[in-house]
Design a protein around this motif. Structure first.
Motif, PDB file in Angstrom:
ATOM      1  N   ALA A 181       0.963  -1.075  -0.057  1.00 57.11           N
ATOM      2  CA  ALA A 181      -0.014  -0.065  -0.067  1.00 57.11           C
ATOM      3  C   ALA A 181       1.000   1.409   0.208  1.00 57.11           C
ATOM      4  O   ALA A 181       0.416   2.359  -0.272  1.00 57.11           O
ATOM      5  CB  ALA A 181      -0.729   0.032   1.271  1.00 57.11           C
ATOM      6  N   LEU A 182       2.281   0.975   0.342  1.00 58.66           N
ATOM      7  CA  LEU A 182       2.994   2.297   0.525  1.00 58.66           C
ATOM      8  C   LEU A 182       3.219   2.914  -0.922  1.00 58.66           C
ATOM      9  O   LEU A 182       3.754   3.919  -0.960  1.00 58.66           O
ATOM     10  CB  LEU A 182       4.444   1.644   1.168  1.00 58.66           C
ATOM     11  N   LEU A 183       3.257   2.145  -1.979  1.00 56.72           N
ATOM     12  CA  LEU A 183       3.380   2.512  -3.154  1.00 56.72           C
ATOM     13  C   LEU A 183       2.208   3.292  -3.902  1.00 56.72           C
ATOM     14  O   LEU A 183       2.579   4.029  -4.765  1.00 56.72           O
ATOM     15  CB  LEU A 183       3.503   1.235  -4.343  1.00 56.72           C
ATOM     16  N   LEU A 184       1.121   3.326  -3.215  1.00 55.72           N
ATOM     17  CA  LEU A 184      -0.075   4.293  -3.659  1.00 55.72           C
ATOM     18  C   LEU A 184       0.292   5.586  -3.798  1.00 55.72           C
ATOM     19  O   LEU A 184      -0.077   6.147  -4.757  1.00 55.72           O
ATOM     20  CB  LEU A 184      -1.325   4.044  -2.891  1.00 55.72           C
ATOM     21  N   PRO A 185       0.540   6.486  -2.744  1.00 55.48           N
ATOM     22  CA  PRO A 185       1.076   7.815  -3.242  1.00 55.48           C
ATOM     23  C   PRO A 185       2.089   7.888  -4.403  1.00 55.48           C
ATOM     24  O   PRO A 185       1.990   8.888  -4.997  1.00 55.48           O
ATOM     25  CB  PRO A 185       1.642   8.155  -1.893  1.00 55.48           C
ATOM     26  N   TRP A 186       2.928   7.090  -4.660  1.00 56.45           N
ATOM     27  CA  TRP A 186       3.828   7.113  -5.579  1.00 56.45           C
ATOM     28  C   TRP A 186       3.184   7.088  -6.872  1.00 56.45           C
ATOM     29  O   TRP A 186       3.358   7.669  -7.779  1.00 56.45           O
ATOM     30  CB  TRP A 186       4.995   5.974  -5.606  1.00 56.45           C
ATOM     31  N   ILE A 187       2.434   5.923  -6.979  1.00 57.84           N
ATOM     32  CA  ILE A 187       1.367   5.868  -8.094  1.00 57.84           C
ATOM     33  C   ILE A 187       0.611   7.039  -8.476  1.00 57.84           C
ATOM     34  O   ILE A 187       0.777   7.530  -9.784  1.00 57.84           O
ATOM     35  CB  ILE A 187       0.696   4.482  -8.026  1.00 57.84           C
ATOM     36  N   LEU A 188       0.235   7.831  -7.662  1.00 61.46           N
ATOM     37  CA  LEU A 188      -0.741   8.919  -7.754  1.00 61.46           C
ATOM     38  C   LEU A 188       0.306  10.369  -8.067  1.00 61.46           C
ATOM     39  O   LEU A 188      -0.046  10.965  -9.015  1.00 61.46           O
ATOM     40  CB  LEU A 188      -1.429   9.221  -6.654  1.00 61.46           C
ATOM     41  N   SER A 189       1.248  10.197  -7.570  1.00 59.83           N
ATOM     42  CA  SER A 189       2.250  11.188  -7.687  1.00 59.83           C
ATOM     43  C   SER A 189       3.141  11.088  -8.870  1.00 59.83           C
ATOM     44  O   SER A 189       3.988  12.295  -9.110  1.00 59.83           O
ATOM     45  CB  SER A 189       2.733  11.904  -6.596  1.00 59.83           C
ATOM     46  N   VAL A 208       6.496   4.091 -15.566  1.00 61.10           N
ATOM     47  CA  VAL A 208       6.894   3.784 -14.022  1.00 61.10           C
ATOM     48  C   VAL A 208       5.453   3.443 -13.493  1.00 61.10           C
ATOM     49  O   VAL A 208       5.550   2.575 -12.570  1.00 61.10           O
ATOM     50  CB  VAL A 208       7.386   4.992 -13.681  1.00 61.10           C
ATOM     51  N   GLY A 209       4.347   4.178 -13.694  1.00 63.13           N
ATOM     52  CA  GLY A 209       3.124   4.005 -13.013  1.00 63.13           C
ATOM     53  C   GLY A 209       2.788   2.315 -13.201  1.00 63.13           C
ATOM     54  O   GLY A 209       2.292   1.762 -12.425  1.00 63.13           O
ATOM     55  N   LEU A 210       2.804   1.869 -14.594  1.00 59.48           N
ATOM     56  CA  LEU A 210       2.457   0.459 -14.785  1.00 59.48           C
ATOM     57  C   LEU A 210       3.299  -0.300 -14.043  1.00 59.48           C
ATOM     58  O   LEU A 210       2.882  -1.547 -13.439  1.00 59.48           O
ATOM     59  CB  LEU A 210       2.429   0.330 -16.209  1.00 59.48           C
ATOM     60  N   LEU A 211       4.766  -0.117 -14.251  1.00 61.33           N
ATOM     61  CA  LEU A 211       5.795  -0.906 -13.266  1.00 61.33           C
ATOM     62  C   LEU A 211       5.444  -0.898 -11.874  1.00 61.33           C
ATOM     63  O   LEU A 211       5.561  -2.137 -11.193  1.00 61.33           O
ATOM     64  CB  LEU A 211       6.943  -0.478 -13.384  1.00 61.33           C
ATOM     65  N   LEU A 212       4.699   0.087 -11.207  1.00 60.13           N
ATOM     66  CA  LEU A 212       4.601   0.177  -9.976  1.00 60.13           C
ATOM     67  C   LEU A 212       3.136  -0.695  -9.598  1.00 60.13           C
ATOM     68  O   LEU A 212       3.205  -1.431  -8.424  1.00 60.13           O
ATOM     69  CB  LEU A 212       4.300   1.491  -9.364  1.00 60.13           C
ATOM     70  N   LEU A 213       2.233  -0.591 -10.381  1.00 60.98           N
ATOM     71  CA  LEU A 213       1.107  -1.365 -10.391  1.00 60.98           C
ATOM     72  C   LEU A 213       1.272  -2.892 -10.391  1.00 60.98           C
ATOM     73  O   LEU A 213       0.510  -3.556  -9.964  1.00 60.98           O
ATOM     74  CB  LEU A 213      -0.013  -0.895 -11.481  1.00 60.98           C
TER      75      LEU A 213
END
Lengths: 113, 933
Positions: B2-10, B40-45
């Protein structure tokens, strides 16, 4: 006495209003000065009229309300500063524009700002 | 995770910053920076996908406004995952495509930055776990879409289209905000989790119909549902990549996303079914019908998008859970084929310079590869088998068959669905036939050819998906569709099968009928076009613009009426308002007379008052003889100070007297610079009008004063009187209030004084030279500017006056006096020197820096206040104590005296700065003398 003071306040206000509605800057200055007299007197008497007393402890049996006095005291000084500002603004306007009219436009020559 | 969520958004934010900071990157570098965000967003997802497909929900919270129970929440479940994949995936392709679409003179950083801002806003909507937070991102999509539609801001249609889109969607957004706030109040929380679990409670609430209508308004405006659909075709003025991204795949799906997201909370009622299905049905039919008549390729696609959005909405309004599954499935399919069709339109526009289907014909011979790709995508739009559009359309047909939302008339649904499909086939056929065949191009500026190789890549990917999903639906999208539907419904949907072949059944028959009828309709389109041409249609954009223009001109009229640019008018309006507001309550009273015992009238006071009033009236009467008026107003001031003495206010009397002197000097100086006579100018009507106003003011203020004077009021003054000695260490309560109880106010006041003085100084610097050399009657100024007698007297007075002011200053804390009075007395004494001797004489003898005086005064006052901090007390806590000093006896030392010193210095500095600088002007411009006396 109260009636007399109230009438004086009313008349001073009326004179002030009539003067600030004139079209020349000097009359507006007079009007503003007059209005500040009226307002100061109004605020001052909001504590009620007290004769022969004062706001110095130990100097009299009863005391006048000190709070309106404190309010009016600073108001007098600031009122002077504001009147001065207006005076200088009017002088500057006279120097720049060559006349002392309050409005740049004549009432009948309306137009977009 | 869940810690990745702010990164995905920003993540889009980083690219935006880089794009805007480094303006000299090459186009390829800029594209790379922009592309890195979705990649990067897709990689994080990616690492979260397996868990999400199993039904996991990732959530992270921060305190936002804990007092209101608001948490900033990011929430990712399978439904949000599906939309995130669409946003990142299509975004990736669109950014790549835009690299080739934009011409060299289009500013690329601005385009990518706006596009990424939109991406961020969209992600914010789908990832929000708090409905108010969702709404903020919702508005952000409206704003960023405004920026994107108006990207070519030199074009009028782009500006108008952007304005229309913003007006419609933002108005809907406001309705949505109210709806969401009510929803949150009914559910008891703005957290999405809580709201989704409170469905039955929300539906049972009396406010439910209102909440539903408001939320639907928001969703319908955003998703271009009838009757709010008209903004979408006008938004086609946007660059085509924007249309591909916003107006097919993402933004217009935001409204639908909201409906799906809140489905468990607000759906399932009769009201929902009838409103949503009706809006969807009307949108489906209108969109499909009008799409056929568009000559602009993008216009056709826009109406087709409206129609498909209507289809999805209709599915959400059908009362079976499987309909929701079909809706989500169609969201995916529509995004894929419509984005690729927009890209095709962009390529055609790019290569032919036109989007008019009456001109561009026979492109098959010029760009066969693009044509083939576009034809596959268009076939998918028409619902041709083997393609993804076919599958979801079949699901749609089968859902319409078993309905009861329209009651006994539900049999109409499959019929109307088929009718819409007929038109859908017809406009798809028109897109294929008109553009790629149908003879030769007419009147094109350039010879069309294939686009750059890489411009086609995004289309190829999307078309491959159309075919892939069409052939292997279960394998490609089965998992995510099931997971997203489960997340949307908050329960497992009924069993269904994603397959190409379901046997010979009714939906297949409907498809076949639609296909055949659509082709027939297209072949006979001439008659239909003629029929449609019979309608006079004004475009929505013109009606909207006319409305805006009318509104603007009305507002201009109103503001011209209210603001004619005349000061007297403004003052009159303000005064009349005051008179009415203050006068009305007086009418409600029975009597002005109060209960307080009246003071008997004595002759002395009465004479003072009468003199004051007479002088005031004389000022008005003689206002055009200015010197006389000045003398008269000074009389008013003098009488006022005597009245202050009479009514127990020696401090005020002293101050008023000193100020009176300064004011008289000031007005004299004003007279020197201003015209010495006023011409008579007020018309009689003006005068009468002003007299009425002045009279009304006098009556209202006088009555108020009498009312106040005769009523006993509770005052806080008792506290000041009781504590002045023990708490403030002084017996002059007025002074203790000024420097102690209300010291902070006084501090503010001397600051204002200083600011006014500095403002005056600024106004006087650089004033144009003008020198009146005589008065209005032509009399020269006196030759002897500095009379001997005045010089002698003033010099003798100076030490005395300074002594008095020191005396007044020190005794001020206990007896009438204090910093204000002392400062004024000092200033007046010094001004007298200026008058008597002139600036040139005073300056070398007394070189005071007035502004430094003001500054040090305010600084001392502040330091006195701040010193309390050293003792751990609040600002301006005063201190005093008594000391026994040999010879002098007991002496009181109070911190208030230092504060009063600050006041003193400021008053001296300000008054002198004002008067000395003004006076200096008269000597700098020495008047010239005419003739001899």
């Amino acid at each position: 006495m109260e009636l007399l003071i109230a009438i004086a306040i009313g008349l001073l206000t009326g004179c002030g209003v009539l003067l600030i509605l004139r079209g020349r800057t000097f009359a507006v200055m007079l009007g503003l000065t007059m209005l500040s007299y009226a307002v100061n007197l109004f605020i001052f008497v909001s504590g009620g009229l007290t004769a022969g007393a004062g706001a110095v402890l130990g100097a009299s049996a009863q005391y006048a309300d000190p709070l309106p006095q404190a309010l009016v005291l600073t108001a007098i000084v600031i009122g002077f500063a504001m009147t001065a500002f207006l005076v200088v603004l009017a002088i500057r306007a006279r120097a720049e524009l060559g006349h002392d009219e309050v409005d740049l436009q004549k009432p009948n020559s309306r137009g977009g700002a | 995770m869940a810690l990745l969520l702010p990164w995905i958004l920003s993540i889009p934010l980083f690219s935006i910053v880089i794009l805007l900071l480094f303006r000299n990157l090459t186009r390829n570098q800029q594209t790379f920076v922009a592309l890195s965000a979705p990649v990067v967003g897709l990689l994080l997802l990616a690492p979260m996908i397996p868990d999400l497909l199993q039904g996991a929900v990732f959530q992270q919270q921060w305190q936002w406004l804990p007092v209101l129970g608001l948490q900033w929440t990011l929430r990712l479940d399978a439904l949000a995952l599906l939309f995130s994949l669409l946003i990142f995936g299509i975004g990736l392709l669109v950014i790549f495509y835009a690299r080739y679409y934009l011409s060299a003179k289009d500013p690329m950083p601005r385009f990518y930055a706006s596009l990424l801002l939109f991406m961020l806003a969209m992600l914010g909507i789908v990832l929000s776990g708090n409905v108010l937070q969702l709404w903020m991102f919702w508005e952000l999509t409206s704003i960023s879409s405004f920026l994107l539609i108006s990207y070519w801001s030199h074009r009028s249609d782009a500006r108008k289209g952007a304005r229309l889109a913003l007006t419609v969607t933002a108005a809907g957004g406001l309705a949505l905000l109210v709806g969401l706030i009510l929803l949150g109040q009914v559910a008891g929380s703005y957290q999405l989790d809580v709201i989704l679990s409170k469905g039955p409670q929300i539906i049972a609430d009396a406010q439910y119909p209102l909440i539903l209508v408001l939320i639907l308004l928001g969703a319908f405006t955003k998703s271009a549902q009838f009757p709010f659909h008209f903004w979408l075709p006008n938004a086609m003025a946007a660059p085509t990549p924007v249309s591909a991204y916003l107006h097919s795949a993402t933004m217009v799906k935001a409204g639908i996303f909201l409906l799906i997201r809140l489905y468990p909370a607000i759906a399932g009622t009769d009201l929902w079914f009838s409103l949503v299905s009706l809006a969807g049905l009307l949108t489906l039919l209108t969109g499909a019908y009008f799409a056929l008549f568009q000559h602009d390729i993008k216009g056709l696609l826009a109406y087709s998008t409206i129609s498909h959005l209507g289809l999805i909405t209709l599915l959400l309004g059908l009362d079976t859970d499987l309909a929701t599954v079909a809706a989500i499935f169609h969201i995916i399919n529509h995004a894929v084929f419509k984005a690729s069709l927009f890209m095709a339109a962009g390529i055609i526009d790019h290569e032919t310079g036109s989007r008019d289907m009456r001109k561009i014909n026979g492109l098959w011979y010029f760009m066969p590869v693009t044509a083939s790709l576009a034809m596959v995508a268009a076939a998918s739009m028409a619902g041709v088998p083997l393609l993804n559009g076919f599958l979801s359309k079949e699901m749609f047909f089968s859902q319409t068959l078993h309905q009861s939302v329209l009651g006994a008339m539900s049999w109409l649904l499959p019929l109307l669905a088929t009718l819409a499909a007929v038109f859908s086939v017809a406009y798809s056929a028109r897109f294929i036939h008109d553009v790629f065949f149908n003879g030769k191009p007419i009147g094109l500026d350039k010879v069309p050819h294939e686009p750059p190789r890489y411009m086609r890549v995004p289309m190829e990917v999307l078309v491959a998906l159309c075919i892939g999903v069409g052939l292997f639906p279960q394998w490609l999208v089965g998992d995510i569709l099931l997971a997203a539907s489960t997340a949307a419904l908050q329960q497992t949907p009924p069993a269904y099968s994603l397959a190409l072949w379901h046997g010979l059944n009714l939906p297949l028959l409907m498809s076949t009928v639609a296909f055949v009828a659509g082709i027939v309709l297209y072949i006979n389109r001439k008659e239909l076009f003629l029929f449609q041409a019979g309608f006079q249609s004004t475009l929505a954009i013109y009606r909207f613009e006319a409305l805006i223009q009318r509104l603007v001109s009305r507002c201009r009229q109103l503001s011209q009426w209210a603001e004619p640019g005349r000061l007297q008018w403004y003052i009159a309006v303000m005064l009349w308002t005051t008179v009415l507001l203050a006068g009305y309550p007086l009418l409600q009273l029975h009597s002005l007379q109060g209960e307080r015992a009246l003071l008997p009238t004595d002759w002395f006071s009465a004479v003072l008052v009468v003199l004051m009033v007479l002088a005031a009236l004389a000022t008005v009467v003689w206002q055009r003889q200015r010197l006389l008026a000045l003398v008269m107003i000074s009389v008013v001031g003098l009488m006022l100070s005597l009245l202050f003495i009479r009514f127990s206010a020696p401090d005020l009397a002293l101050t008023q007297l000193a100020v009176e002197v300064a004011t008289a000097v000031l007005l004299m100086l004003a007279l020197y610079f201003l015209p010495h006579r006023s011409p008579k100018q007020s018309a009689h009507s003006t005068l009468l009008r002003d007299l009425v106003l002045a009279g009304s003011c006098a009556i209202v203020v006088g009555s108020l004063a009498y009312l106040m004077l005769t009523h006993q009021t509770d005052s806080v003054s008792a506290y000041f009187l009781a504590n002045a000695k023990s708490g403030g260490g002084g017996t002059n309560v007025v002074n203790v209030i000024l420097v102690d109880f209300r010291g902070f106010d006084t501090f503010g006041e001397i600051t204002v004084l200083g600011i006014a003085a500095l403002g005056i100084y600024k106004l006087l610097t650089g004033i144009p030279r003008f020198k009146p050399s005589a008065d209005a009657d032509g009399r020269n100024w006196a030759l002897d500017a500095h009379p001997l007698l005045l010089r002698v007297v003033s010099q003798g007075l100076l030490p005395l006056a300074l002594l008095v002011s020191v005396y007044l200053f020190f005794r001020g804390h206990n007896l009438p006096g204090g910093g204000f009075v002392a400062g004024l007395v000092t200033a007046v004494a010094l001004i007298l020197q200026y008058i008597a001797h002139g600036v040139d004489w005073v300056k070398p003898r007394l070189n005071l820096q007035f502004s430094a005086l003001i500054a040090s005064g305010i600084l001392i006052a502040w330091l006195t206040g701040a010193a309390s901090w050293l003792f751990g007390k609040p600002f301006l806590t005063s201190w005093f104590d008594y000391f026994d000093i040999p010879l002098l006896g007991q002496i009181e030392l109070a911190s208030a005296i230092a504060f009063d010193l600050g006041v003193y210095l400021t008053v001296v500095g300000s008054t002198l700065l004002i008067l000395a600088n003004l006076g200096k002007l008269t000597t700098r411009h020495k008047p010239e003398h005419r003739g001899q006396i």
